[in-house]
Structure formats: structure tokens, C-alpha cells
Design an enzyme around this catalytic site. Structure first.
Site, mmCIF file in Angstrom:
data_model
loop_
_atom_site.group_PDB
_atom_site.id
_atom_site.type_symbol
_atom_site.label_atom_id
_atom_site.label_comp_id
_atom_site.label_asym_id
_atom_site.label_seq_id
_atom_site.Cartn_x
_atom_site.Cartn_y
_atom_site.Cartn_z
ATOM 1 N N TYR A 1 -3.127 -26.755 8.894
ATOM 2 C CA TYR A 1 -3.075 -26.295 7.499
ATOM 3 C C TYR A 1 -1.806 -25.492 7.229
ATOM 4 O O TYR A 1 -1.437 -24.596 7.985
ATOM 5 C CB TYR A 1 -4.292 -25.422 7.163
ATOM 6 N N HIS B 1 4.172 -21.162 -7.192
ATOM 7 C CA HIS B 1 3.362 -19.946 -7.198
ATOM 8 C C HIS B 1 4.036 -18.781 -7.928
ATOM 9 O O HIS B 1 3.424 -17.730 -8.104
ATOM 10 C CB HIS B 1 3.036 -19.538 -5.762
ATOM 11 N N ASN C 1 1.289 -15.618 1.668
ATOM 12 C CA ASN C 1 -0.061 -15.180 2.040
ATOM 13 C C ASN C 1 -0.001 -13.741 2.542
ATOM 14 O O ASN C 1 0.560 -13.476 3.603
ATOM 15 C CB ASN C 1 -0.604 -16.068 3.156
ATOM 16 N N TYR D 1 -17.850 26.403 -13.735
ATOM 17 C CA TYR D 1 -17.690 25.438 -12.642
ATOM 18 C C TYR D 1 -16.252 24.956 -12.478
ATOM 19 O O TYR D 1 -15.792 24.711 -11.362
ATOM 20 C CB TYR D 1 -18.572 24.213 -12.888
ATOM 21 N N ARG E 1 -14.833 27.835 -10.474
ATOM 22 C CA ARG E 1 -15.560 28.199 -9.266
ATOM 23 C C ARG E 1 -15.678 27.037 -8.271
ATOM 24 O O ARG E 1 -15.674 27.246 -7.058
ATOM 25 C CB ARG E 1 -16.953 28.690 -9.655
ATOM 26 N N PHE F 1 -5.956 -12.487 4.481
ATOM 27 C CA PHE F 1 -5.265 -12.261 3.210
ATOM 28 C C PHE F 1 -6.179 -11.676 2.145
ATOM 29 O O PHE F 1 -5.721 -11.273 1.084
ATOM 30 C CB PHE F 1 -4.687 -13.582 2.689
ATOM 31 N N GLU G 1 -10.964 -21.364 -3.288
ATOM 32 C CA GLU G 1 -10.818 -19.910 -3.160
ATOM 33 C C GLU G 1 -11.803 -19.271 -4.141
ATOM 34 O O GLU G 1 -11.442 -18.843 -5.232
ATOM 35 C CB GLU G 1 -9.360 -19.524 -3.432
#
Length: 511
Positions: free
Chosen positions: A60, A90, A202, A289, A292, A342, A428
Site C-alpha cells: 500500500y 491533496h 500521512n 471564590y 480565594r 496517523f 476512512e
């Protein structure tokens, strides 16, 4: 770029980097070198890929398509084009580009994880990334477009474009085509070989870069929160009794102990405190608060940041591409294994956790701002810290600005890690949205910086009204720094520049 002695260079060997190391390179003031043993590992890993190519094995990302197209075999003569196509296809990022520091951090982190020798790249590719860092060639990388699984594909594709002489980059402050930036720096683009485009894309280095720089700054803001809170406590004639170490040793969370000790140190030597120590002078038993409980809230935020820092530093030295290339060892043969390192889940959860904690830290600061300006609860200070209230509005709208920023933080604190949109034709099918988490966290930290600036501005005004009584030396120094930047508010003026200049001083560590 500023140069530093070669002995100060950061040596990359694929091991985790500290946030301070990442910052030191991202700022542009530190050179980077590659450890010889890392070069050897990278070369050994590449030999595995070359062997696969020679024998014709199907692996792959080496000789197949990507994602849903993983079952498509690519002929040997088109493998280089496969990697170039991957980078170009991409590069779909949009929006404002990352800052130069974030771009540098991405280059650094990508180079460091490739130096682990598990990615199957050539040594020339690693050396080019480091050369770009040292020369100051910074890829223009749009911030939006990553879902944080299969890595930060779109951002890292824009980084990879410059490596092959495409895309855009800045060099010596000028934005220009990537090839021109490389040439101006005396560098040449590198055509990609089999597996190398995938090795560049990746990974989680975009979200890690943004997260690392953001969390490092947030850690400093946690310290500023103590200082701002101490200034407010002094201006409101509060008591440091709640910071007594015995209280915090009874509940010994490390962040709480550290914050209480820091507040005690900041408040030491205060004339203001001594003026109302006696119960006959001040009948109050305890503070609100927001004063404190500063150690408990500020300290818890510190604890969250420590946890998130550990995750980021672990990630900085983690192999996050796919597949990973394992060279032969004594008892095992060389092997290429597909997995999911990834996936940005560890970072995505951490960013959401930090976003929640820092939003609460901003919230307690906003409550102190209100207490400083509100005439019903500000212990005798003028309404809205203005001597001529009514004719003048004083710091009324500065508080409104803080409230608006806090509201934005609360919206941004909604987790992105709980969402997932299947991509790549369902291959994916579960993604982290970690990049969204990193960008949200960055905005929260920027808002928090301004909220703390507003608190310090208001507290300084309150301290003016307590004169001639003086706060402790640490608070006095902070007050003097503010007064060197902005004058006392005698009558209404435009406050936006005052807020900006104090926020800038916080950003540049003047406190």
C-alpha cells in the site's frame, strides 16, 4: 534569520522534542542538524522500499492507489508520478495560512518523525526539509482542510508542494512561488520517489505544531493568571490566608500546590495586606471564590496543561505515517506494516480538554474584572474605577469586551473530538477532527491573553486608588510595567490601544 553558534543546534534523531525545543526552532533562532545514526536508519529503511520495488511486491502506498483506491495497482513506470499526483491532489487547504512560526514547527516535526527511520524515504528528502528550516524557506500552508485522520493531509500537502518546487513559500519576508523561494535560498526542489509523497502527507504534524506552540504559550498565561489574580486581590483588599500551604498540602494536587506557592510569593511584603490584617479594621471573614479559589482553579488548569504537554511531546517523536517500514533485525525480516498511527485521537481529546480548562481560567479572570469595577462589590473603589463616574464610563466597556471574548471561548470549548465525518468513500470512516481542536484552542488562548490584559489594566487602576499604600514588590513591578505602557485613567479615552499594548507585553513576556 538570526544565527546561533553551531553547538546550540538542535539535533534530530526521531526522539521526543520538548515544547521549548519546538519553540526555539519555530521562532527562527535555532539551527537544526540530523544525528548520524538517524541518517543510517533512514537509509536502511529506504533499502526495504527499494527491495520491494525490485521484487514487485504489492505494498500500500508504494505501488497502489490511496484510501478507497488502495486496491488499484500502479505500474512501476508511473510510481514517481503517483507520489507527485498525491501531493497535488491533496493540496486542498483553504483559509488564512498558518503563521511563519507554525510553518517552521511543522517542518521541524515532520523532519523529526522521518528521522526515526520508519518511513522508507531517501536521506535526501530529510536533508532538504532541514535545509529549508535552516535557510528560512517557509511553506505557505492554509489552516483549514484537515479532519485529522490519515494525518493532516491537506496542510502537509501544501508543505510538500514546496519540497517539489511548487506551491508558495516565504523567504526573507517575501511571499513567492515555492521554486523561487528554494532557488533564492540556494536549494533545489526534489522530485519524489516511491513512498515519499505518502511519507510527507500521512501524519499529525500540522495539529501538533499548532498545539505545541499554543500550549507552550498557555503555560505562560497560567503564570500570568496568578499575577493578574494577585494584583486584583491587592486592589480589592483581599487576604492571602487561603494560600497557606497547609491548606493545599491537605489536597496535594501538583498544580494547586504550585499556584498557591506562586501566589504567596507574589503577594509577599504587601503594605496593603498589613493595613487590613486586623479584624477590627476589616470584618470580612473570607474572600469571594474568584480570589480565594485561585490555587484550586489556576492549579487545575496547570494540571491539564501538564497532561496535554506530555501528549504533545510524545507525539513529536512518534512515527505517524502509514505504512511503516521496519528494517530487518536479528530475529525478524524486513516488513512493511499498515496501521493507523496517523489518527489524531490522542491530540484531539487533549486539545478539547485544554480548551475547557483554559476557558474556565478565562472565566475566573472575568469574574475578578467584574469585582474590580462593580461598585456593589469592589470594596470601596470608585464605580467602574473612574473618579468621575457618570460623566465618564471608566472601564465599564472593557469588562463588556472581556465578557464577549469569554462567550466566544465557551462556544469554542465545545468538543470537536466527538464529531466524525466519514471520508474517502467510507474507507476512512472515523476521523479525529484534531486540527479543528487545535485551531479552536489557539483562538481560546488568544482570547484569554486579552482577558488577562483587561484584568491587569483594571487591577492597576484599582491599585492606584489604594496609594499611598503599596502592594508587595512583585505586584508593584507588574503595576510599574503597566504604567510604563498606559497611564492612569483620569477621564474617558479610547481603551482599545491600552488593552492591545498590555496584551502585546504579555505575549512578549514583559511580566
Amino acid at each position: 534569520m538570526n544565527s546561533v553558534p553551531p553547538t546550540a543546534a538542535l539535533v534530530l534523531d526521531g526522539q521526543p522534542l520538548t515544547l521549548s525545543e519546538i519553540e526555539s526552532v519555530a521562532s527562527g533562532f535555532r539551527l537544526v542538524t540530523i544525528a548520524p545514526e538517524a541518517i543510517a536508519r533512514v537509509a536502511q529503511s529506504r533499502q526495504v522500499i527499494e527491495s520491494i520495488l525490485e521484487t514487485g511486491q504489492i505494498v500500500y502506498g508504494v505501488n497502489t492507489g490511496f484510501g478507497k483506491l488502495a486496491d488499484v495497482r500502479i505500474p512501476a513506470g508511473r510510481l514517481a508520478q503517483l507520489q507527485t499526483n498525491l501531493v497535488r491532489s491533496h493540496a486542498c487547504g483553504l483559509g488564512e495560512p498558518f503563521s511563519e512560526a507554525e510553518s517552521r514547527a511543522m517542518l521541524l516535526l515532520r523532519a523529526n518523525v522521518l528521522a526515526k527511520g520508519l518511513s522508507g524515504i531517501r536521506t535526501e528528502l530529510l536533508q532538504l526539509l532541514v535545509a529549508m528550516l535552516n535557510a528560512g524557506v517557509h511553506p505557505i500552508i492554509p489552516a483549514k482542510g484537515s479532519v485529522g485522520a490519515s494525518g493532516d493531509l491537506a496542510p502537509l500537502a501544501h508543505l510538500a508542494l514546496v519540497v517539489i518546487g511548487e506551491g508558495e513559500a516565504t523567504f526573507q519576508g517575501r511571499r513567492q512561488p515555492g521554486a523561487e523561494a528554494l532557488a533564492a535560498a540556494g536549494l533545489a526542489p526534489l522530485p519524489l520517489a516511491a513512498k515519499e509523497g505518502l511519507a510527507l502527507l500521512n501524519g499529525t504534524q500540522a495539529m501538533t505544531a499548532v498545539g505545541a506552540l499554543t500550549v507552550a504559550h498557555a503555560g505562560r498565561l497560567a503564570q500570568i493568571a496568578d499575577l493578574a489574580g494577585a494584583m486584583s486581590l491587592e486592589a480589592l483588599m483581599g487576604t492571602p490566608v487561603a494560600f497557606d500551604p497547609r491548606i493545599h498540602l491537605a489536597r496535594p494536587h501538583p498544580g494547586q500546590l504550585a499556584s498557591a506557592a506562586n501566589l504567596t510569593e507574589i503577594l509577599a511584603g504587601s503594605q496593603i495586606r498589613e493595613s487590613h490584617r486586623s479584624r477590627s479594621v476589616d470584618p470580612r471573614v473570607q474572600d469571594a471564590y474568584c480570589l480565594r479559589c485561585m490555587p484550586q482553579v489556576h492549579g487545575a488548569a496547570r494540571g491539564v496543561l501538564a497532561h496535554v504537554t506530555n501528549i504533545l511531546e510524545t507525539e513529536s517523536g512518534s512515527a505517524t505515517d502509514n505504512p511503516l517500514v521496519f528494517a530487518a533485525e536479528r530475529e525478524t525480516e524486513a516488513e512493511v506494516l499498515s496501521g493507523g498511527n496517523f489518527h489524531g485521537a490522542p491530540l484531539s481529546y487533549a486539545f478539547d480538554y485544554a480548551a475547557i480548562a483554559l476557558t474556565d481560567l478565562a472565566s475566573i479572570s472575568e469574574r475578578r474584572i467584574d469585582r474590580l469595577i462593580n461598585p456593589d462589590i469592589n470594596e470601596g473603589l470608585p464605580a467602574f474605577l473612574c473618579a468621575d463616574a457618570g460623566l465618564s464610563s471608566g472601564y465599564m466597556i472593557a469588562h463588556v469586551t472581556a465578557a464577549a471574548l469569554l462567550n466566544e471561548c465557551k462556544v469554542l470549548a465545545h468538543p470537536s473530538s466527538t464529531d466524525s465525518v466519514p471520508t474517502s468513500g467510507g474507507k476512512e470512516d472515523h476521523v479525529s477532527m484534531g486540527m479543528t481542536g487545535a485551531l479552536k484552542l489557539r483562538q481560546i488562548v488568544q482570547n484569554m491573553e486579552v482577558i488577562l490584559a483587561i484584568e491587569m489594566m483594571c487591577a492597576a487602576q484599582g491599585l492606584d486608588y489604594r496609594q499611598p499604600l503599596q502592594p508587595g514588590p512583585a505586584v508593584a513591578r507588574a503595576h510599574a510595567t503597566i504604567r510604563a505602557l498606559v497611564p492612569h485613567l483620569d477621564e474617558d479615552r479610547i481603551l482599545a490601544p491600552d488593552i492591545e499594548v498590555i496584551a502585546e507585553a504579555i505575549r512578549h513576556r514583559q511580566f
